[in-house]
Motif scaffolding. Structure first.
Motif, mmCIF file in Angstrom:
data_model
loop_
_atom_site.group_PDB
_atom_site.id
_atom_site.type_symbol
_atom_site.label_atom_id
_atom_site.label_comp_id
_atom_site.label_asym_id
_atom_site.label_seq_id
_atom_site.Cartn_x
_atom_site.Cartn_y
_atom_site.Cartn_z
ATOM 1 N N PHE A 17 -19.170 14.074 -18.044
ATOM 2 C CA PHE A 17 -19.179 14.855 -19.272
ATOM 3 C C PHE A 17 -18.603 14.028 -20.404
ATOM 4 N N ASP A 18 -19.052 14.375 -21.600
ATOM 5 C CA ASP A 18 -18.511 13.805 -22.830
ATOM 6 C C ASP A 18 -17.926 14.954 -23.630
ATOM 7 N N LEU A 19 -16.792 14.719 -24.260
ATOM 8 C CA LEU A 19 -16.278 15.634 -25.271
ATOM 9 C C LEU A 19 -16.752 15.072 -26.597
ATOM 10 N N LYS A 20 -17.497 15.897 -27.323
ATOM 11 C CA LYS A 20 -18.086 15.447 -28.580
ATOM 12 C C LYS A 20 -17.517 16.241 -29.743
ATOM 13 N N ALA A 21 -17.340 15.554 -30.853
ATOM 14 C CA ALA A 21 -16.988 16.180 -32.128
ATOM 15 C C ALA A 21 -18.146 15.856 -33.051
ATOM 16 N N GLY A 22 -19.019 16.821 -33.252
ATOM 17 C CA GLY A 22 -20.267 16.545 -33.956
ATOM 18 C C GLY A 22 -21.117 15.636 -33.082
ATOM 19 N N ALA A 23 -21.581 14.530 -33.635
ATOM 20 C CA ALA A 23 -22.396 13.590 -32.870
ATOM 21 C C ALA A 23 -21.550 12.529 -32.172
ATOM 22 N N GLU A 24 -20.270 12.456 -32.499
ATOM 23 C CA GLU A 24 -19.400 11.407 -31.981
ATOM 24 C C GLU A 24 -18.807 11.785 -30.619
ATOM 25 N N VAL A 25 -18.924 10.881 -29.653
ATOM 26 C CA VAL A 25 -18.269 11.043 -28.353
ATOM 27 C C VAL A 25 -16.822 10.574 -28.510
ATOM 28 N N ILE A 26 -15.865 11.457 -28.195
ATOM 29 C CA ILE A 26 -14.460 11.074 -28.341
ATOM 30 C C ILE A 26 -13.734 10.950 -27.006
ATOM 31 N N LEU A 27 -14.368 11.418 -25.920
ATOM 32 C CA LEU A 27 -13.787 11.283 -24.582
ATOM 33 C C LEU A 27 -14.927 11.319 -23.573
ATOM 34 N N THR A 28 -14.898 10.411 -22.610
ATOM 35 C CA THR A 28 -15.902 10.368 -21.550
ATOM 36 C C THR A 28 -15.190 10.455 -20.204
ATOM 37 N N SER A 29 -15.750 11.248 -19.305
ATOM 38 C CA SER A 29 -15.125 11.462 -18.003
ATOM 39 C C SER A 29 -15.447 10.346 -17.021
ATOM 40 N N GLU A 30 -14.785 10.432 -15.897
ATOM 41 C CA GLU A 30 -15.143 9.656 -14.726
ATOM 42 C C GLU A 30 -16.389 10.299 -14.125
ATOM 43 N N ALA A 31 -16.986 9.679 -13.122
ATOM 44 C CA ALA A 31 -18.162 10.252 -12.445
ATOM 45 C C ALA A 31 -17.714 11.214 -11.350
ATOM 46 N N TYR A 32 -18.480 12.281 -11.185
ATOM 47 C CA TYR A 32 -18.210 13.292 -10.158
ATOM 48 C C TYR A 32 -19.436 13.426 -9.259
ATOM 49 N N MET A 33 -19.198 13.693 -7.985
ATOM 50 C CA MET A 33 -20.291 13.828 -7.028
ATOM 51 C C MET A 33 -21.063 15.133 -7.203
ATOM 52 N N THR A 76 -6.557 9.891 -13.968
ATOM 53 C CA THR A 76 -7.245 9.849 -15.258
ATOM 54 C C THR A 76 -8.440 10.788 -15.241
ATOM 55 N N ILE A 77 -8.527 11.652 -16.245
ATOM 56 C CA ILE A 77 -9.623 12.612 -16.369
ATOM 57 C C ILE A 77 -10.747 12.015 -17.220
ATOM 58 N N GLY A 78 -10.356 11.282 -18.253
ATOM 59 C CA GLY A 78 -11.353 10.694 -19.142
ATOM 60 C C GLY A 78 -10.719 9.680 -20.061
ATOM 61 N N GLY A 79 -11.579 8.941 -20.745
ATOM 62 C CA GLY A 79 -11.086 7.913 -21.638
ATOM 63 C C GLY A 79 -11.954 7.782 -22.873
ATOM 64 N N SER A 80 -11.441 7.017 -23.797
ATOM 65 C CA SER A 80 -12.126 6.807 -25.069
ATOM 66 C C SER A 80 -12.933 5.519 -25.036
ATOM 67 N N GLY A 81 -13.641 5.308 -26.128
ATOM 68 C CA GLY A 81 -14.245 4.002 -26.378
ATOM 69 C C GLY A 81 -13.189 3.099 -26.984
ATOM 70 N N TYR A 82 -13.648 2.049 -27.648
ATOM 71 C CA TYR A 82 -12.744 1.092 -28.273
ATOM 72 C C TYR A 82 -12.663 1.354 -29.771
ATOM 73 N N TYR A 83 -11.460 1.194 -30.301
ATOM 74 C CA TYR A 83 -11.204 1.413 -31.723
ATOM 75 C C TYR A 83 -10.724 0.120 -32.361
ATOM 76 N N GLN A 84 -11.068 -0.059 -33.629
ATOM 77 C CA GLN A 84 -10.623 -1.239 -34.375
ATOM 78 C C GLN A 84 -9.162 -1.111 -34.789
ATOM 79 N N THR A 85 -8.696 0.141 -34.997
ATOM 80 C CA THR A 85 -7.324 0.339 -35.458
ATOM 81 C C THR A 85 -6.607 1.380 -34.599
ATOM 82 N N GLU A 86 -5.301 1.241 -34.561
ATOM 83 C CA GLU A 86 -4.456 2.204 -33.863
ATOM 84 C C GLU A 86 -4.572 3.586 -34.507
ATOM 85 N N ALA A 87 -4.670 3.619 -35.832
ATOM 86 C CA ALA A 87 -4.772 4.886 -36.560
ATOM 87 C C ALA A 87 -6.053 5.641 -36.186
#
Length: 107
Positions: A17-33, A76-87
């Motif tokens: 699963f992805d948690l989306k805010a509008g069109a942007e994916v902000i969290l992606t899960s691990e794989a589940y059987m 870990t339930i899910g993680g983000s992509g990569y960001y250019q800044t900490e903010a």
């Protein structure tokens, strides 16, 4: 726009699963059987999202920023992509905290 969870099936038949805010994916899960396990993962995100201590904030050797959300058991339930800044990373953590607990699920 309100956040929502989008379930998807990988080519190998596992669920994610992805948690989306509008069109942007902000969290992606691990794989589940199974889809049922995927739904439990979504419930875990909803339950743990508001707790700041559940977030691992990391920096890659290349200087990119990421985060992961952990359950109470440390898994870990899910993680983000990569960001250019900490903010930018921290802004998406705030979005997860605010939107995940009440987010709808789309199949």
């Amino acid at each position: 726009m309100a956040g929502y969870f989008k379930i998807r099936v990988r080519p190998d038949g596992q669920f994610m699963f992805d948690l989306k805010a509008g069109a942007e994916v902000i969290l992606t899960s691990e794989a589940y059987m199974t889809k049922a396990a995927c739904m439990k993962g979504i419930e875990s995100v909803k339950k743990n999202a508001a707790d700041d201590s559940r977030y691992q904030r990391t920096t890659t050797p290349e200087g990119k920023f990421r985060f992961a959300l952990d359950a109470a058991n440390g898994q870990t339930i899910g993680g983000s992509g990569y960001y250019q800044t900490e903010a930018a990373r921290d802004a998406d953590i705030d979005t997860v905290k605010k939107q995940a607990p009440d987010a709808e699920v789309e199949d």
